[in-house]
Structures are given as C-alpha cells and as structure tokens.
Design a protein around this motif. Structure first.
Motif, PDB file in Angstrom:
ATOM      1  N   ARG A 174       1.103   8.326   6.397  1.00  0.00           N
ATOM      2  CA  ARG A 174       0.682   9.453   5.758  1.00  0.00           C
ATOM      3  C   ARG A 174       1.702   9.673   4.553  1.00  0.00           C
ATOM      4  NH1 ARG A 174       0.088  11.277  11.176  1.00  0.00           N
ATOM      5  NH2 ARG A 174      -2.172  11.747  11.506  1.00  0.00           N
ATOM      6  N   LYS A 188       0.882  -1.281   0.051  1.00  0.00           N
ATOM      7  CA  LYS A 188       0.006   0.082   0.066  1.00  0.00           C
ATOM      8  C   LYS A 188       0.899   1.386   0.107  1.00  0.00           C
ATOM      9  CE  LYS A 188      -3.964   0.228   2.202  1.00  0.00           C
ATOM     10  NZ  LYS A 188      -4.836   0.348   1.040  1.00  0.00           N
ATOM     11  N   ASP A 230      -3.281   8.058   4.434  1.00  0.00           N
ATOM     12  CA  ASP A 230      -3.349   7.113   3.351  1.00  0.00           C
ATOM     13  C   ASP A 230      -4.017   5.827   4.125  1.00  0.00           C
ATOM     14  OD1 ASP A 230      -2.242   5.105   1.275  1.00  0.00           O
ATOM     15  OD2 ASP A 230      -2.602   6.796   0.340  1.00  0.00           O
ATOM     16  N   ALA A 290       0.699   4.026  -2.956  1.00  0.00           N
ATOM     17  CA  ALA A 290       0.561   5.219  -2.704  1.00  0.00           C
ATOM     18  C   ALA A 290       1.693   6.502  -3.157  1.00  0.00           C
ATOM     19  CB  ALA A 290       0.464   5.906  -0.986  1.00  0.00           C
TER      20      ALA A 290
END
Length: 217
Positions: A184, A69, A198, A73
């Motif tokens: 973040r 993840k 996030d 991002a």
C-alpha cells in the motif's frame, strides 16, 4: 565467469517490464546498478532470480519485480530526500540514489551496514548516507523525508517512521496479513496517513515491525 550484464538485461526484460514498470529512470537504474555487488559471495549467482533472496534473520533482498513496482508507485524525482529502511547490503539504496537527490539508508546489522558503505564507496555512489541503528527507529536526525520505503514485511508501522515523513510525502509498505502481502502507498496530509492498495507481494516481517501482542484474560 557469469555474464551479470546479460542477466541484468534479462531481469529487466522478463521481470520488470512485464510488471508494467516502464519509467525510464527505474529501468535505467536497474540496468546499471550491479545487483550482484550488493550480495555475499554465496548469493551472487542467484542475484537476478525472480524470488526474494534470503539474507538470514528474517531479512531478504526483495525480488526485482516487487522493488520495481514500489519505485514505480512512489514516482521518485531528483529533488527528493528518501529514507530506505532495511537496506541490507545497499542494493535498493543504490537504485534509488540514481533517481533521488539523496538517500538515507537505515541498517541495524553492523556487518551489512559496513559492507553497504564499502560498496557505495567502490561504486562512487556519493549521495547515500548509511545510518546504523534499529530499523524501527528510522533516522530522525536526517529527516523529514519526502519518500519512505521499507525493505521487508510490515504488520504494524512504527509511529517513529510515520512521524519522519513530510506532510505531502509518500510511504510504501508491504503489509503482511497472514500469508498474503499487500503493498500500500500511504499519503500524508495534515499529519494523517491515508492508504491505497497498489499490488500483492510477500516478504518476512522485519524486526520491530510486528504487531504488538494483545493478551486477553
């Protein structure tokens, strides 16, 4: 003998894709990089578990979901220079190296750094530089960087790290606030970082990334 290729496929199908990570470069890298090769023998059997793997001294190999993840991002592209802080035995850097132009992998543990270098050579990963030194210092001489990721928890981001991010660059931090961790993404514009939430995750706070103690009289 363990079928690590099958376990890799299961990791992607049960931990990565269900977490809304579907970008081909990430899936491809996580299917091809042999996670077990970047761990001590005693941890190889647990290589594809869905938890952070304890490497000792408040260091972990982040669970596959968290790393995937973060990569999603950051949206890495093939012309970017990436700083990977706390690479441990090198797994995260090997995954990033399949997506970026080059990676500078910072590790302060001498044995881990040496092992990471050895595995990179064996696997033919030739676009990673292993930089041995304090995690909180980063690797200024190779920067500035388009992207920065940190393999562990952060209470306070050292100025030295923020300064090594290019203007227009992005950094992913897993900020630990008590027991709750929040990843973040920081965007650097005009020398200033602005942060957006996030997702939630958790990891031990890395050495050098703790909040400064405040003494009250």
């Amino acid at each position: 003998m363990a079928d690590f290729a099958l376990r890799r496929r299961m990791m992607v199908d049960t931990q990565v894709r269900p977490s809304d990570v579907t970008k081909f470069p990430i899936i491809d890298a996580m299917l091809k990089v042999e996670r077990e090769a970047f761990l001590p023998d005693a941890l190889r059997e647990a290589a594809y578990s869905s938890e952070n793997l304890d490497l000792g001294e408040k260091r972990v190999l982040l669970e596959p979901r968290t790393l995937a993840k973060i990569l999603d991002a950051l949206n890495i592209s093939g012309d970017q220079l990436v700083l990977d802080i706390g690479c441990a035995y090198g797994y995260s850097s090997a995954v990033v190296a399949r997506m970026a132009q080059a990676v500078v992998a910072v590790e302060e543990d001498t044995a881990m750094a040496a092992e990471a270098q050895s595995v990179f050579v064996e696997s033919g990963t030739d676009n990673v530089i292993v930089h041995e030194g304090p995690l909180a210092d980063g690797a200024e001489e190779h920067g500035p960087y388009d992207l920065i990721l940190i393999q562990g928890g952060v209470e306070q981001l050292p100025d030295a790290i923020a300064d090594q991010l290019k203007d227009g660059g992005r950094i992913a931090c897993l900020f630990m606030e008590d027991a709750l961790g929040i990843v973040r993404i920081g965007y650097k514009t005009g020398g200033t970082l602005s942060w957006r939430f996030d997702f939630n995750a958790s990891a031990p706070v890395l050495p050098g990334f703790e909040k400064e103690a405040v003494f009250a009289l």
